[in-house]
Scaffold this active site. Structure first.
Site, PDB file in Angstrom:
ATOM      1  CE  LYS A  19      -9.676 -55.307   4.959  1.00 31.03           C
ATOM      2  NZ  LYS A  19      -9.925 -54.822   3.317  1.00 31.03           N
ATOM      3  CG  ASP A  66     -11.234 -56.681  -3.023  1.00 28.97           C
ATOM      4  OD1 ASP A  66     -10.710 -55.602  -2.867  1.00 28.97           O
ATOM      5  OD2 ASP A  66     -10.540 -57.797  -3.288  1.00 28.97           O
ATOM      6  CG  HIS A  97      -9.226 -51.423  -2.861  1.00 27.71           C
ATOM      7  ND1 HIS A  97      -8.575 -51.258  -1.884  1.00 27.71           N
ATOM      8  CD2 HIS A  97      -9.870 -52.667  -2.796  1.00 27.71           C
ATOM      9  CE1 HIS A  97      -8.900 -52.421  -1.024  1.00 27.71           C
ATOM     10  NE2 HIS A  97      -9.354 -53.155  -1.582  1.00 27.71           N
ATOM     11  CG  HIS A 119     -14.015 -55.039   0.066  1.00 24.86           C
ATOM     12  ND1 HIS A 119     -13.363 -55.866   0.944  1.00 24.86           N
ATOM     13  CD2 HIS A 119     -12.970 -54.405  -0.794  1.00 24.86           C
ATOM     14  CE1 HIS A 119     -12.107 -55.780   0.681  1.00 24.86           C
ATOM     15  NE2 HIS A 119     -11.997 -55.186  -0.051  1.00 24.86           N
ATOM     16  CG  HIS A 127      -6.768 -59.143   3.820  1.00 23.19           C
ATOM     17  ND1 HIS A 127      -6.904 -58.711   2.364  1.00 23.19           N
ATOM     18  CD2 HIS A 127      -6.228 -60.176   3.504  1.00 23.19           C
ATOM     19  CE1 HIS A 127      -6.325 -59.406   1.510  1.00 23.19           C
ATOM     20  NE2 HIS A 127      -5.787 -60.651   2.352  1.00 23.19           N
ATOM     21  CG  HIS A 146     -11.541 -59.932   0.079  1.00 20.36           C
ATOM     22  ND1 HIS A 146     -10.966 -60.596   0.921  1.00 20.36           N
ATOM     23  CD2 HIS A 146     -10.788 -58.692   0.144  1.00 20.36           C
ATOM     24  CE1 HIS A 146      -9.858 -59.832   1.694  1.00 20.36           C
ATOM     25  NE2 HIS A 146      -9.848 -58.966   0.905  1.00 20.36           N
TER      26      HIS A 146
HETATM   27  O1  DOR Z   1      -6.350 -58.169  -4.671  1.00 22.30           O
HETATM   28  C1  DOR Z   1      -6.589 -57.255  -3.821  1.00 22.30           C
HETATM   29  N1  DOR Z   1      -6.215 -55.966  -4.097  1.00 22.30           N
HETATM   30  N2  DOR Z   1      -6.833 -57.591  -2.436  1.00 22.30           N
HETATM   31  C2  DOR Z   1      -6.630 -56.551  -1.490  1.00 22.30           C
HETATM   32  O2  DOR Z   1      -6.838 -57.099  -0.562  1.00 22.30           O
HETATM   33  C3  DOR Z   1      -6.204 -55.262  -1.736  1.00 22.30           C
HETATM   34  C4  DOR Z   1      -6.349 -54.996  -3.127  1.00 22.30           C
HETATM   35  C5  DOR Z   1      -5.851 -53.562  -3.735  1.00 22.30           C
HETATM   36  O3  DOR Z   1      -5.804 -52.600  -2.955  1.00 22.30           O
HETATM   37  O4  DOR Z   1      -5.331 -53.499  -4.756  1.00 22.30           O
HETATM   38 ZN    ZN Z   2      -9.912 -55.212  -0.894  1.00 19.07          ZN
END
Ligand code: DOR
Ligand code: ZN
Length: 348
Positions: A100, A248, A16, A14, A137, A175
Protein backbone atom coordinates in the site's frame (compact mmCIF):
# COMPACT_ATOMS: atom_id res chain seq x y z
CA UNK A 1 -40.24 -6.20 -4.62
CA UNK A 2 -37.19 -8.15 -3.48
CA UNK A 3 -37.06 -8.46 0.31
CA UNK A 4 -34.48 -11.21 0.67
CA UNK A 5 -31.16 -11.69 -1.09
CA UNK A 6 -28.43 -14.33 -0.86
CA UNK A 7 -24.95 -13.68 -2.23
CA UNK A 8 -21.59 -15.37 -2.01
CA UNK A 9 -19.86 -14.20 1.15
CA UNK A 10 -18.38 -10.74 0.43
CA UNK A 11 -14.84 -9.50 1.17
CA UNK A 12 -13.79 -6.04 2.32
CA UNK A 13 -10.94 -4.92 0.07
CA UNK A 14 -10.14 -1.84 2.16
CA UNK A 15 -10.30 -1.92 5.95
CA UNK A 16 -8.59 -0.18 8.87
CA UNK A 17 -8.65 -2.68 11.68
CA UNK A 18 -6.20 -0.70 13.84
CA UNK A 19 -4.40 -2.46 16.70
CA UNK A 20 -4.75 -3.42 20.37
CA UNK A 21 -7.99 -2.32 22.12
CA UNK A 22 -9.44 -0.58 19.07
CA UNK A 23 -8.78 -3.62 16.88
CA UNK A 24 -10.32 -6.00 19.42
CA UNK A 25 -13.45 -3.84 19.53
CA UNK A 26 -13.78 -3.33 15.75
CA UNK A 27 -12.83 -6.77 14.43
CA UNK A 28 -16.08 -8.67 15.23
CA UNK A 29 -18.16 -6.31 13.06
CA UNK A 30 -16.15 -7.23 9.98
CA UNK A 31 -15.40 -10.87 10.81
CA UNK A 32 -19.10 -11.68 11.22
CA UNK A 33 -20.00 -10.88 7.61
CA UNK A 34 -16.87 -10.72 5.46
CA UNK A 35 -14.71 -13.66 4.43
CA UNK A 36 -11.50 -11.70 4.00
CA UNK A 37 -10.35 -8.12 4.37
CA UNK A 38 -7.38 -6.14 3.17
CA UNK A 39 -6.00 -4.82 6.44
CA UNK A 40 -4.42 -1.44 5.87
CA UNK A 41 -0.92 -1.01 7.32
CA UNK A 42 -1.12 2.58 8.61
CA UNK A 43 -0.59 1.66 12.25
CA UNK A 44 1.74 3.57 14.54
CA UNK A 45 4.42 2.43 13.78
CA UNK A 46 3.32 1.20 10.33
CA UNK A 47 3.50 -2.40 9.08
CA UNK A 48 6.70 -1.92 7.06
CA UNK A 49 8.44 -5.27 6.93
CA UNK A 50 7.59 -8.95 6.58
CA UNK A 51 8.32 -9.36 10.29
CA UNK A 52 5.87 -6.52 11.11
CA UNK A 53 3.26 -8.12 8.84
CA UNK A 54 3.61 -11.52 10.43
CA UNK A 55 3.27 -10.10 13.92
CA UNK A 56 0.24 -7.99 12.96
CA UNK A 57 -1.50 -10.98 11.41
CA UNK A 58 -0.88 -12.98 14.58
CA UNK A 59 -2.42 -10.22 16.71
CA UNK A 60 -5.51 -10.13 14.51
CA UNK A 61 -5.91 -13.91 14.48
CA UNK A 62 -5.57 -14.01 18.26
CA UNK A 63 -8.38 -11.44 18.60
CA UNK A 64 -10.85 -13.27 16.36
CA UNK A 65 -14.05 -14.58 17.89
CA UNK A 66 -13.90 -18.35 18.50
CA UNK A 67 -14.70 -20.41 15.40
CA UNK A 68 -14.39 -17.46 13.02
CA UNK A 69 -13.09 -18.31 9.53
CA UNK A 70 -12.29 -14.67 8.73
CA UNK A 71 -8.96 -14.25 6.93
CA UNK A 72 -6.99 -11.02 7.36
CA UNK A 73 -4.97 -10.10 4.26
CA UNK A 74 -1.93 -8.13 5.32
CA UNK A 75 -0.37 -5.27 3.38
CA UNK A 76 3.06 -3.68 3.41
CA UNK A 77 3.32 0.09 4.02
CA UNK A 78 5.56 1.50 1.30
CA UNK A 79 8.23 4.02 2.25
CA UNK A 80 11.07 5.59 0.30
CA UNK A 81 13.33 2.91 1.80
CA UNK A 82 11.27 -0.27 1.40
CA UNK A 83 13.51 -3.20 0.52
CA UNK A 84 12.32 -5.09 -2.61
CA UNK A 85 13.85 -8.34 -1.28
CA UNK A 86 11.82 -8.12 1.91
CA UNK A 87 8.64 -7.40 -0.07
CA UNK A 88 9.33 -10.45 -2.23
CA UNK A 89 9.96 -12.61 0.82
CA UNK A 90 6.73 -11.42 2.43
CA UNK A 91 4.75 -12.16 -0.73
CA UNK A 92 6.28 -15.59 -1.34
CA UNK A 93 5.78 -16.58 2.31
CA UNK A 94 2.11 -15.64 2.11
CA UNK A 95 2.46 -12.84 4.67
CA UNK A 96 1.83 -9.90 2.34
CA UNK A 97 -1.05 -9.88 -0.13
CA UNK A 98 -0.19 -6.44 -1.49
CA UNK A 99 1.77 -3.23 -0.98
CA UNK A 100 0.00 0.00 0.00
CA UNK A 101 1.27 3.43 -0.92
CA UNK A 102 0.37 6.58 0.95
CA UNK A 103 1.81 9.80 -0.39
CA UNK A 104 3.46 11.33 2.69
CA UNK A 105 0.97 13.30 4.79
CA UNK A 106 -2.07 12.47 2.64
CA UNK A 107 -4.10 11.03 5.53
CA UNK A 108 -4.07 9.35 8.97
CA UNK A 109 -0.64 7.98 9.93
CA UNK A 110 0.93 8.67 6.54
CA UNK A 111 3.91 10.73 7.71
CA UNK A 112 6.22 7.82 6.82
CA UNK A 113 4.70 7.53 3.34
CA UNK A 114 6.36 8.13 0.00
CA UNK A 115 8.10 11.44 -0.66
CA UNK A 116 10.28 10.51 -3.65
CA UNK A 117 8.64 8.51 -6.44
CA UNK A 118 11.98 7.67 -8.04
CA UNK A 119 13.01 5.78 -4.93
CA UNK A 120 10.10 3.31 -5.08
CA UNK A 121 10.69 2.21 -8.66
CA UNK A 122 12.75 -0.83 -7.70
CA UNK A 123 9.93 -2.09 -5.49
CA UNK A 124 7.35 -1.51 -8.24
CA UNK A 125 9.47 -3.34 -10.78
CA UNK A 126 9.75 -6.30 -8.40
CA UNK A 127 6.01 -6.35 -7.73
CA UNK A 128 5.31 -6.24 -11.45
CA UNK A 129 7.53 -9.30 -11.86
CA UNK A 130 5.91 -11.14 -8.94
CA UNK A 131 2.33 -10.31 -9.94
CA UNK A 132 1.80 -8.55 -6.60
CA UNK A 133 -0.98 -5.94 -6.35
CA UNK A 134 -0.18 -2.28 -5.73
CA UNK A 135 -2.75 -0.37 -3.67
CA UNK A 136 -2.65 3.41 -3.86
CA UNK A 137 -4.11 6.26 -1.88
CA UNK A 138 -4.48 8.34 -5.03
CA UNK A 139 -4.18 11.93 -3.83
CA UNK A 140 -1.58 14.55 -4.73
CA UNK A 141 -0.90 16.57 -1.61
CA UNK A 142 1.60 19.10 -2.96
CA UNK A 143 0.86 22.60 -1.75
CA UNK A 144 -1.25 24.52 -4.23
CA UNK A 145 -3.42 21.51 -5.10
CA UNK A 146 -6.98 22.09 -3.90
CA UNK A 147 -8.19 19.33 -1.58
CA UNK A 148 -11.13 18.62 -3.92
CA UNK A 149 -8.75 18.18 -6.88
CA UNK A 150 -6.21 15.91 -5.22
CA UNK A 151 -7.52 12.74 -6.85
CA UNK A 152 -7.68 14.19 -10.37
CA UNK A 153 -4.20 15.70 -10.09
CA UNK A 154 -2.72 12.45 -8.77
CA UNK A 155 -4.19 10.49 -11.67
CA UNK A 156 -2.75 12.92 -14.17
CA UNK A 157 0.67 13.45 -12.62
CA UNK A 158 1.43 10.10 -10.94
CA UNK A 159 -0.91 7.27 -11.83
CA UNK A 160 -0.93 7.58 -15.61
CA UNK A 161 2.89 7.72 -15.82
CA UNK A 162 3.13 4.78 -13.38
CA UNK A 163 0.82 2.56 -15.45
CA UNK A 164 2.85 3.35 -18.55
CA UNK A 165 6.19 2.64 -16.91
CA UNK A 166 4.93 -0.60 -15.31
CA UNK A 167 2.27 -1.93 -17.70
CA UNK A 168 2.21 -5.35 -16.03
CA UNK A 169 1.63 -3.95 -12.53
CA UNK A 170 -1.95 -4.46 -11.34
CA UNK A 171 -3.13 -1.51 -9.31
CA UNK A 172 -6.02 -0.70 -6.99
CA UNK A 173 -7.13 2.91 -6.92
CA UNK A 174 -8.37 2.94 -3.33
CA UNK A 175 -11.58 4.63 -2.21
CA UNK A 176 -12.43 6.11 -5.58
CA UNK A 177 -14.19 9.43 -4.96
CA UNK A 178 -14.75 11.32 -8.22
CA UNK A 179 -16.30 11.07 -11.67
CA UNK A 180 -12.88 11.80 -13.16
CA UNK A 181 -11.59 8.77 -11.27
CA UNK A 182 -14.44 6.54 -12.46
CA UNK A 183 -13.80 7.48 -16.10
CA UNK A 184 -10.08 6.96 -15.69
CA UNK A 185 -10.33 3.51 -14.07
CA UNK A 186 -12.69 2.36 -16.81
CA UNK A 187 -10.20 3.49 -19.46
CA UNK A 188 -7.33 1.30 -18.20
CA UNK A 189 -8.60 -2.00 -19.57
CA UNK A 190 -8.34 -3.81 -16.24
CA UNK A 191 -4.86 -2.72 -15.16
CA UNK A 192 -6.39 -0.43 -12.55
CA UNK A 193 -9.31 -1.55 -10.40
CA UNK A 194 -10.99 0.52 -7.70
CA UNK A 195 -12.52 0.01 -4.28
CA UNK A 196 -15.60 2.14 -3.53
CA UNK A 197 -16.84 3.03 -0.03
CA UNK A 198 -20.51 3.19 0.91
CA UNK A 199 -20.30 6.78 2.09
CA UNK A 200 -18.81 8.20 -1.12
CA UNK A 201 -21.99 6.84 -2.77
CA UNK A 202 -24.32 8.15 -0.03
CA UNK A 203 -23.08 11.62 0.88
CA UNK A 204 -22.05 14.88 -0.74
CA UNK A 205 -20.03 17.75 0.62
CA UNK A 206 -23.33 19.55 1.20
CA UNK A 207 -24.35 16.81 3.65
CA UNK A 208 -20.96 17.20 5.32
CA UNK A 209 -20.74 20.97 5.73
CA UNK A 210 -23.89 22.46 4.23
CA UNK A 211 -26.21 22.17 7.23
CA UNK A 212 -23.80 22.58 10.13
CA UNK A 213 -20.41 20.89 10.25
CA UNK A 214 -20.58 17.13 10.72
CA UNK A 215 -17.02 16.22 11.71
CA UNK A 216 -17.65 12.51 11.62
CA UNK A 217 -18.17 12.77 7.83
CA UNK A 218 -14.62 14.03 7.38
CA UNK A 219 -12.63 11.46 5.40
CA UNK A 220 -9.74 11.37 2.97
CA UNK A 221 -10.38 11.59 0.07
CA UNK A 222 -13.03 14.14 1.03
CA UNK A 223 -16.63 13.56 0.05
CA UNK A 224 -17.32 15.43 -3.16
CA UNK A 225 -20.22 16.65 -5.31
CA UNK A 226 -23.53 15.19 -6.45
CA UNK A 227 -22.04 14.57 -9.91
CA UNK A 228 -19.29 12.50 -8.31
CA UNK A 229 -21.69 10.62 -6.04
CA UNK A 230 -23.89 9.63 -8.97
CA UNK A 231 -20.92 8.53 -11.08
CA UNK A 232 -19.72 6.27 -8.24
CA UNK A 233 -23.18 4.73 -7.82
CA UNK A 234 -23.40 4.04 -11.54
CA UNK A 235 -19.92 2.48 -11.54
CA UNK A 236 -20.46 0.23 -8.51
CA UNK A 237 -23.86 -1.01 -9.67
CA UNK A 238 -22.79 -1.50 -13.30
CA UNK A 239 -21.30 -4.91 -12.58
CA UNK A 240 -18.08 -3.84 -14.34
CA UNK A 241 -15.26 -6.04 -13.11
CA UNK A 242 -12.95 -3.13 -12.25
CA UNK A 243 -15.14 -1.87 -9.37
CA UNK A 244 -15.42 -3.66 -6.02
CA UNK A 245 -16.31 -3.32 -2.36
CA UNK A 246 -13.93 -1.61 0.06
CA UNK A 247 -15.48 0.05 3.11
CA UNK A 248 -12.48 2.10 4.26
CA UNK A 249 -14.02 1.59 7.68
CA UNK A 250 -11.70 3.64 9.90
CA UNK A 251 -12.59 3.95 13.60
CA UNK A 252 -11.16 6.80 15.66
CA UNK A 253 -11.63 7.79 19.30
CA UNK A 254 -14.31 10.46 19.37
CA UNK A 255 -11.90 12.94 21.00
CA UNK A 256 -9.67 12.81 17.92
CA UNK A 257 -12.61 13.30 15.53
CA UNK A 258 -13.71 16.38 17.47
CA UNK A 259 -10.27 17.89 18.16
CA UNK A 260 -9.11 21.33 17.01
CA UNK A 261 -7.58 19.50 14.06
CA UNK A 262 -9.93 16.59 13.40
CA UNK A 263 -8.75 13.31 11.96
CA UNK A 264 -10.22 11.70 8.79
CA UNK A 265 -12.12 8.41 8.89
CA UNK A 266 -15.65 6.98 9.14
CA UNK A 267 -16.32 3.83 11.14
CA UNK A 268 -18.62 2.06 8.68
CA UNK A 269 -18.13 -1.61 9.59
CA UNK A 270 -21.29 -2.01 11.76
CA UNK A 271 -23.53 -1.07 8.81
CA UNK A 272 -21.27 -1.89 5.85
CA UNK A 273 -22.94 -4.58 3.76
CA UNK A 274 -26.37 -3.26 4.79
CA UNK A 275 -25.46 0.17 3.36
CA UNK A 276 -24.29 -1.27 0.05
CA UNK A 277 -27.46 -3.37 -0.33
CA UNK A 278 -29.60 -0.26 0.11
CA UNK A 279 -27.65 1.59 -2.59
CA UNK A 280 -28.04 -1.30 -5.04
CA UNK A 281 -31.75 -1.51 -4.23
CA UNK A 282 -32.21 2.23 -4.80
CA UNK A 283 -30.47 1.93 -8.16
CA UNK A 284 -32.63 -1.06 -9.15
CA UNK A 285 -29.49 -3.18 -9.43
CA UNK A 286 -29.71 -5.79 -6.69
CA UNK A 287 -28.79 -8.35 -9.35
CA UNK A 288 -25.33 -6.74 -9.58
CA UNK A 289 -24.59 -6.72 -5.84
CA UNK A 290 -22.85 -10.08 -5.82
CA UNK A 291 -20.45 -9.06 -8.60
CA UNK A 292 -19.45 -5.89 -6.74
CA UNK A 293 -19.34 -7.36 -3.23
CA UNK A 294 -18.09 -10.90 -3.76
CA UNK A 295 -16.69 -11.55 -7.26
CA UNK A 296 -14.92 -8.53 -8.77
CA UNK A 297 -12.51 -8.03 -5.88
CA UNK A 298 -11.10 -11.56 -5.82
CA UNK A 299 -10.88 -11.48 -9.61
CA UNK A 300 -8.75 -8.33 -9.58
CA UNK A 301 -6.51 -9.86 -6.91
CA UNK A 302 -6.25 -13.21 -8.73
CA UNK A 303 -7.99 -15.06 -5.87
CA UNK A 304 -11.03 -17.33 -5.68
CA UNK A 305 -14.36 -15.99 -4.43
CA UNK A 306 -15.59 -17.36 -1.10
CA UNK A 307 -17.51 -20.63 -1.31
CA UNK A 308 -20.25 -19.95 1.25
CA UNK A 309 -23.01 -17.34 1.27
CA UNK A 310 -24.74 -14.70 3.39
CA UNK A 311 -28.40 -13.71 3.34
CA UNK A 312 -29.94 -10.31 3.92
CA UNK A 313 -33.58 -9.43 4.49
CA UNK A 314 -35.51 -6.22 4.51
CA UNK A 315 -36.01 -6.09 8.25
CA UNK A 316 -35.39 -2.71 9.91
CA UNK A 317 -33.04 -2.32 12.88
CA UNK A 318 -31.27 0.61 14.52
CA UNK A 319 -27.52 1.13 13.99
CA UNK A 320 -25.38 1.48 17.12
CA UNK A 321 -24.46 5.08 17.93
CA UNK A 322 -20.97 4.26 19.12
CA UNK A 323 -18.55 1.41 19.71
CA UNK A 324 -17.15 1.07 23.21
CA UNK A 325 -13.38 0.59 23.29
CA UNK A 326 -11.52 -0.79 26.30
CA UNK A 327 -8.82 1.27 27.93
CA UNK A 328 -8.10 4.91 27.34
CA UNK A 329 -9.52 5.06 23.81
CA UNK A 330 -13.14 5.59 25.01
CA UNK A 331 -15.64 5.30 22.12
CA UNK A 332 -15.72 5.52 18.33
CA UNK A 333 -18.81 6.95 16.62
CA UNK A 334 -20.49 4.67 14.07
CA UNK A 335 -21.58 5.60 10.56
CA UNK A 336 -25.37 6.19 10.58
CA UNK A 337 -25.40 5.70 14.35
CA UNK A 338 -28.95 5.75 15.72
CA UNK A 339 -30.52 5.64 12.24
CA UNK A 340 -32.91 2.96 11.09
CA UNK A 341 -31.20 0.57 8.69
CA UNK A 342 -33.57 -1.18 6.32
CA UNK A 343 -31.63 -4.33 5.48
CA UNK A 344 -30.35 -6.82 7.98
CA UNK A 345 -27.99 -9.76 7.72
CA UNK A 346 -30.11 -12.74 8.78
CA UNK A 347 -27.80 -15.59 7.91
CA UNK A 348 -24.03 -15.54 7.86
O1 DOR B 1 -10.46 8.92 5.96
C1 DOR B 1 -9.51 8.15 5.99
N1 DOR B 1 -9.15 7.51 7.13
N2 DOR B 1 -8.81 7.95 4.89
C2 DOR B 1 -7.68 7.26 4.88
O2 DOR B 1 -7.07 7.16 3.85
C3 DOR B 1 -7.15 6.68 6.13
C4 DOR B 1 -8.20 6.47 7.12
C5 DOR B 1 -7.66 6.21 8.50
O3 DOR B 1 -6.73 5.41 8.64
O4 DOR B 1 -8.17 6.80 9.44
ZN1 ZN C 1 -8.26 3.78 4.04
Amino acid sequence: MTTRITIKRPDDWHLHLRDNDMMRAALPYTARVFGRAICMPNLLPPVRTTADGKAYRERILAALPKGSKFKPLITCYLTDDTDPDDVERGFRDGVFTAVKMYPANATTNSAAGVTDYKKIERVLARMEKLGMRFLIHCEEVASGVDVFDREAVFIEQRLIPMTKRFPGLKIVHEHLSSKIGVDYVRSTGGQVGASITPYHMELTRTDWIGGGLRPYMFVMPVIKTEVDRLALREAATSGDACFFLGTDSAPHPVSRKLAQVGIPGIFAAPVAIESYVKIFEEEGKLDKLEAFASLNGPKHYGLHPNADTITLEKKPWVAPVAMKVEGPEEIALCHKGGETIEWQVVDC
